[in-house]
Design a protein around this motif. Structure first.
Motif, short mmCIF file in Angstrom:
data_model
loop_
_atom_site.label_atom_id
_atom_site.label_comp_id
_atom_site.label_asym_id
_atom_site.label_seq_id
_atom_site.Cartn_x
_atom_site.Cartn_y
_atom_site.Cartn_z
N ILE A 513 13.73 1.84 5.55
CA ILE A 513 12.48 1.70 6.30
C ILE A 513 11.33 1.33 5.38
N ARG A 514 11.28 1.98 4.21
CA ARG A 514 10.19 1.67 3.28
C ARG A 514 10.26 0.23 2.80
N ALA A 515 11.47 -0.26 2.59
CA ALA A 515 11.59 -1.67 2.19
C ALA A 515 11.04 -2.57 3.27
N SER A 516 11.36 -2.26 4.54
CA SER A 516 10.86 -3.06 5.66
C SER A 516 9.34 -2.97 5.73
N LEU A 517 8.82 -1.73 5.58
CA LEU A 517 7.38 -1.54 5.66
C LEU A 517 6.65 -2.27 4.53
N SER A 518 7.17 -2.16 3.32
CA SER A 518 6.50 -2.79 2.19
C SER A 518 6.42 -4.30 2.35
N LEU A 519 7.50 -4.90 2.82
CA LEU A 519 7.48 -6.35 3.04
C LEU A 519 6.43 -6.73 4.06
N THR A 520 6.41 -6.00 5.17
CA THR A 520 5.45 -6.32 6.23
C THR A 520 4.02 -6.07 5.76
N HIS A 521 3.80 -4.93 5.10
CA HIS A 521 2.46 -4.58 4.64
C HIS A 521 1.92 -5.62 3.66
N ASP A 522 2.75 -6.04 2.73
CA ASP A 522 2.29 -6.99 1.72
C ASP A 522 1.99 -8.36 2.31
N GLY A 523 2.55 -8.64 3.48
CA GLY A 523 2.29 -9.92 4.12
C GLY A 523 1.04 -9.95 4.98
N LEU A 524 0.40 -8.80 5.16
CA LEU A 524 -0.84 -8.75 5.96
C LEU A 524 -2.01 -9.31 5.17
N ASP A 525 -3.04 -9.77 5.87
CA ASP A 525 -4.26 -10.18 5.18
C ASP A 525 -4.97 -8.94 4.67
N SER A 526 -5.90 -9.10 3.75
CA SER A 526 -6.53 -7.96 3.07
C SER A 526 -7.26 -7.05 4.03
N ARG A 527 -7.93 -7.62 5.05
CA ARG A 527 -8.67 -6.78 5.99
C ARG A 527 -7.71 -5.91 6.80
N SER A 528 -6.58 -6.49 7.24
CA SER A 528 -5.61 -5.72 8.01
C SER A 528 -4.96 -4.64 7.16
N ARG A 529 -4.70 -4.93 5.89
CA ARG A 529 -4.14 -3.91 5.01
C ARG A 529 -5.11 -2.74 4.85
N GLU A 530 -6.39 -3.06 4.66
CA GLU A 530 -7.37 -2.00 4.52
C GLU A 530 -7.49 -1.19 5.80
N LEU A 531 -7.51 -1.86 6.95
CA LEU A 531 -7.62 -1.16 8.23
C LEU A 531 -6.41 -0.26 8.45
N PHE A 532 -5.22 -0.76 8.16
CA PHE A 532 -3.99 0.01 8.31
C PHE A 532 -4.07 1.30 7.48
N ALA A 533 -4.53 1.19 6.25
CA ALA A 533 -4.61 2.35 5.38
C ALA A 533 -5.67 3.34 5.85
N LEU A 534 -6.85 2.84 6.20
CA LEU A 534 -7.95 3.73 6.58
C LEU A 534 -7.70 4.43 7.91
N LEU A 535 -7.05 3.75 8.85
CA LEU A 535 -6.79 4.35 10.16
C LEU A 535 -5.91 5.59 10.05
N SER A 536 -5.07 5.63 9.02
CA SER A 536 -4.12 6.74 8.89
C SER A 536 -4.82 8.07 8.64
N GLN A 537 -6.10 8.05 8.29
CA GLN A 537 -6.83 9.29 8.04
C GLN A 537 -7.12 10.08 9.31
N PHE A 538 -7.01 9.42 10.46
CA PHE A 538 -7.49 10.02 11.71
C PHE A 538 -6.31 10.58 12.49
N ASP A 539 -6.43 11.87 12.84
CA ASP A 539 -5.29 12.64 13.29
C ASP A 539 -5.22 12.84 14.80
N GLY A 540 -6.07 12.23 15.58
CA GLY A 540 -6.03 12.40 17.02
C GLY A 540 -4.77 11.81 17.62
#
Length: 984
Positions: A513-540
């Motif tokens: 799964i991590r291999a799949s995630l890393s490939l997909t994550h690295d292919g995102l544009d920089s704004r989407s990568r940042e949004l993906f990371a920052l959204l994970s802070q919110f626990d609702g």
């Protein structure tokens, strides 16, 4: 305009797509020319590319409707387009045909049936027709439909007046005349309703107000209908009375809702491209429905299925799919769902889950027990004999699950967990396997497209073998390829093999799964990568679209567009559709953990902290808006200096059409935001958000959340030495303890808060505390102390011009004045309170003041006047879905009609009040109603029935320690039966 799909509202972007859809719907099943659509979009000045832009809009519209599963087809047909839709799927068509049929039935003398049909037709409306659309052509068509709606309302009001329902209609017609002040027919209906209710002076005042307004606004005298009606009222014309019933008093009918039983539908969305596990699903379905027990010849018990398996194998997806498969036919009484957060740092406690389930089953917050055993008993009692499915996702232990199991064999439970949960009795366990090669390929093709899979079949087989049949990994890789149509499947095989080599220290399933995630994550544009990371802070439990804008500090009008690239590659999923039509999103747990790792590794701490502050500020701004819409302003609430972040105004306007419903839908998210603020050191925002959210908690009875948010925020304000925040939280907690009947605790907490408010010279906080301390004094029979505190509270609220605070005090003070026989003073207080509440649009305040007025009228002997007032308030509390208030009003009406000697009517009111109390499991209140009903039955010569009610009441009073009530009921029993009950 609202569009509904099978899974809820479907969002059509505002602007051209909505205009085109509206135009096609208004001429449904007919061809609409492109020229007409161009005129609708641009009025008289279309651009050269207008026809092309229409074609693009129609293409996008087709896509949005298809994604939402909407049952329409837009055909291209010269000279434009034709939208095909079944007539019954279009509310405007249903409205028109129903109104036509109702009018025909009315002409045949079937008045009640016709009125009911017209009400049902009007109930289809959710506001003004096509509100918010700027097209001149559409507005003309919409105004015609709006006029038809008002005519239908006037028709059913006239029919119901003919049926003698004038007293219950006064409030509704008054509200309608305020909304449509120039409609003379509505004014005439109001005058008739008031006159027939014995309110001749008010009927004539209505005429004079109408005349003054018409002259001022239009320079015209009222029309002949109003003028003749005024003359008839002045002359006492008997033709104004109810037809065929002149001189007979009206008997207002108790009119309960069609059903008082809540039927929750909480299952998460099913997966459209679900693949595999047929044998497993068939076996699980047999357990849930009891078929397995029947085949085995055994006794049917609660069907429990526990689904276990490794991360990424699809446990939650299978549970949701299985739930939808059996829900409609086997469990029609409801489906309860909860994410137990077993893989999070703080799993959900059974106590809290039971509170949410009981609320979903219709139990108001004040009626929910304060202990785990009490909640579990009430839960099992409610589910006894009902066919309800319970889905418990991501459980961590048997201890978490066991209190949530129903006791009735008519129910069933699905549990998912990484642990085997061997301690769950009678459970059928499924260790979910990975997908085999054929099903993996089928899932791969469903996401990617069968053509690309067929074109590179060998590479596709290699890919699904590489990810080991884990559905999550298959979806991520397929979504990645779908977003890159120029990539070959063979190239992805090499990329994935390389990534696995880099992560080869991980366990096999996690590595895949991590291999799949890393490939997909690295292919995102920089704004989407940042949004993906920052959204994970919110626990609702879910992420609304506006939150993406707050995270990136992006004020675009449609911030959900920022989330769609993450959805496209399956890094985020759409969880539901909000009432506003906006999509809601969520992380799978493994994806959230991966995103948090990326946030910690790649996002600077200051950037992470800024995102949290903006998101908390967004919730604070929205909660503040909701409070203002409910109370008419920043009344009866304290605010701090926490930073606000303002979401798009159009979103805010849509969300706040029903602020309490919006707050209820976002309550878990806002509770999580309070905790997030505390964790981030935002003590000022944490207390501000907590006390603002208490708006909803108090009005809708979410007492657990009220206490949790305040206790969490208190840790932050006390640690920071924030005296104002601490006092605000303590004052609000004092109100909570008062609501729960914990009077000693309320007194201590309120006095502590008041001391700080006085020291800080904070009059609003002091006024709120003194108001509640006065209520405590009133309950203790210390009326002089209560009046003194009320007077001080009025002075406090006056210093900050908190007029609603003043109105609440006046409403409460009137009770003491009435009890002392000072009826004129009590009425004056209530008149002042009602004027304030109506001036700011605070409907709850109006209802409470009117109820108090009805009680004052009854106490002073004006029983008919009191009944009219209370019937009006009953309609208001039913519209607001205040079931506790409804029970109080029904009981008050029973008291009033009994005091007036109208025992049959009192019996009906008390019987309905008892039904409400039993539905919400208010045993104390039910015993009080039984005692009152027994008194009525004694008067009507039914001693046996009265004695039976009293025996039940005495048992409850004894169990609950209500000694005064027990003694009174026991004496009544002795009087009626001629014997005393033996002491228990």
């Amino acid at each position: 305009m609202d569009v509904e799909g099978p899974d809820g509202p479907v969002r059509i972007p505002p602007g051209r797509q909505q205009v085109i859809l509206a135009f096609l719907l208004l001429d449904a099943n007919q061809v609409v020319s492109i020229d007409n659509l161009v005129d609708a979009l641009w009025d008289e000045d279309p651009p050269d590319t207008a026809r092309t832009q229409v074609q693009i809009c129609v293409s996008r519209l087709r896509k949005n409707l298809a994604i939402g599963g909407v049952n329409v087809v837009i055909e291209t047909k010269r000279p434009g387009y034709l939208l095909r839709i079944p007539g019954e799927d279009l509310d405007a068509h249903t409205f028109t045909t129903t109104v036509t049929s109702a009018r025909a039935i009315a002409r045949k003398g079937r008045t009640a049936e016709a009125a009911g049909m017209l009400r049902a037709a009007v109930a289809l409306w959710r506001g003004g027709c096509l509100d918010g659309m700027e097209s001149r052509a559409l507005r003309t068509r919409a105004l015609r439909l709006d006029e038809e709606r008002l005519s239908a309302i006037e028709d059913y009001l006239e029919l119901e007046l003919h049926l003698g329902r004038h007293r219950t209609l006064v409030g509704e017609i008054t509200h309608l005349t305020h909304e449509n002040p120039l409609r003379e027919r509505l004014r005439a209906l109001l005058m008739i309703a008031l006159y027939r209710s014995g309110r001749q002076a008010e009927a004539l005042d209505t005429y004079r107000e109408s005349r003054d307004m018409l002259i001022e606004e239009l320079g015209l005298e009222p029309g002949p209908e109003l003028r003749l009606l005024e003359n008839a009222i002045l002359a006492g014309d008997e033709r104004l009375l109810v037809p065929d019933a002149a001189g007979e008093p009206e008997e207002p009918e108790p009119r309960p809702p069609a059903s008082r039983t809540a039927c929750p539908r909480q299952l998460p969305a099913d997966t459209a491209d679900f693949v595999g596990h047929d044998t497993v699903l068939d076996a699980a379905q047999a357990v849930l429905t009891g078929a397995q027990a029947v085949l085995a010849g055994g006794h049917r018990a609660v069907g429990v299925v526990v689904i276990t398996g490794r991360p990424g194998v699809g446990k939650s997806t299978v549970a949701a799919h299985l739930g939808h498969r059996v829900a409609a036919e086997q469990f029609p009484d409801g489906q309860l769902y909860c994410d137990l957060r077993g893989t999070r740092a703080e799993p959900s406690a059974a106590f809290d889950v039971l509170g949410r389930f009981l609320g979903a089953l219709g139990i108001p917050g004040p009626m929910i027990p304060h202990d785990l055993d009490g909640r579990s008993d009430m839960y099992r009692t409610l589910l006894a004999g009902r066919r309800v499915l319970v889905v418990l996702d991501d459980a961590t232990s048997e201890r978490q699950v066991l209190p949530l199991l129903p006791g009735s064999s008519t129910c069933a439970v699905i549990v998912t967990s990484r642990a085997r949960l061997t301690g769950v009795p009678g459970a059928h366990r499924i260790d979910l396997p990975v997908l085999d090669a054929a099903r993996s390929l089928a899932l791969f093709g469903a996401v990617l497209g069968t053509e690309r899979v067929a074109a590179e079949h060998a590479a596709a087989e290699a890919l699904v073998a590489t990810v080991g049949g884990l559905p999550l990994a298959v979806r991520i890789i397929a979504a990645r390829l779908a977003a890159r149509p120029h990539w070959t499947l063979a190239s992805m095989v090499h990329r994935l093999a390389s990534e696995r080599h880099r992560l080869d220290e991980l366990a096999h399933g996690e590595m895949t799964i991590r291999a799949s995630l890393s490939l997909t994550h690295d292919g995102l544009d920089s704004r989407s990568r940042e949004l993906f990371a920052l959204l994970s802070q919110f626990d609702g439990p879910s992420l609304p679209g506006w939150l993406a804008g707050a995270v990136l500090d992006d004020d675009r009008p449609f911030p959900s567009d920022l989330l769609e690239p993450l959805v496209d590659v399956q890094m985020l999923e759409v969880s539901s559709v909000a009432r506003t039509g906006e999509f809601r999103y969520r992380f799978l747990d493994m994806l959230r953990l991966f995103a948090r790792e990326k946030a910690g590794a790649e996002i600077p701490p200051a950037r992470r902290a800024g995102a949290v502050e903006r998101v908390v500020g967004g919730w604070l701004a929205l909660a503040e808006q909701a409070h203002r819409r409910v109370y008419g302003g920043d009344f009866t609430v304290l605010h701090g200096a926490g930073v606000r972040w303002q979401p798009d105004p159009e979103y805010v306007a849509q969300a706040m059409t029903d602020p309490l419903d919006w707050m209820a839908g976002e309550l878990e998210n806002m509770c999580a935001a309070v905790g997030q603020a505390v964790g981030a050191g935002l003590h000022e925002a944490s207390w501000d958000l907590a006390v603002t959210v208490a708006t909803l908690c108090e009005l809708r009875g979410h007492l657990d959340e009220w206490q949790q948010t305040h206790q969490t925020a208190l840790t932050a304000t006390r640690a920071a030495g924030n005296i104002l925040g601490t006092a605000a939280l303590l004052g609000s907690l004092g109100t909570l303890y008062l609501t729960r009947g914990q009077n000693a605790r309320a007194h201590e907490t309120l006095n502590a808060a008041l001391t700080d408010f006085v020291a800080l010279d904070e009059p609003r906080g002091a006024g709120l505390c003194r108001r509640d301390l006065a209520l405590l004094a009133r309950r203790a029979g210390e009326d002089d102390l209560a009046l003194s505190l009320y007077g001080q509270a009025i002075a406090d609220f006056g210093r900050v011009e908190d007029i609603v605070g003043r109105a609440t005090v006046l409403t409460q003070r009137a009770h003491i004045l009435s009890r002392r026989g000072e009826f004129a003073a009590a009425r004056a207080d209530l008149a002042d309170a009602m004027e304030i509440n109506r001036s700011v649009g605070y409907a709850g305040g109006v209802a409470r003041a009117l109820r108090r007025l009805g009680q004052v009228q009854a106490r002073s002997g004006s029983h008919d006047e009191a009944e009219r007032t209370l019937v009006e308030v009953l309609a208001m509390v039913r519209r607001s879905r205040d079931v506790i208030g409804e029970g109080h009003l029904l009981f008050n009406l029973g008291e009033v009609t009994a005091a007036a000697g109208r025992y049959e009517m009192a019996r009906r009111w008390f019987t309905e009040a008892l039904e409400v109390r039993e539905t919400i499991m208010d045993h104390r209140g039910g015993a009080v109603v039984r005692t009152a009903l027994a008194g009525v039955l004694e008067r009507t010569g039914e001693p046996a029935e009265a004695a039976g009610l009293l025996e039940q009441a005495v048992a409850v009073f004894a169990e609950r320690g209500m000694e005064r009530e027990r003694v009174a009921a026991d004496r009544m029993f002795a009087r009626i039966s001629g014997t005393r009950r033996p002491e228990e």
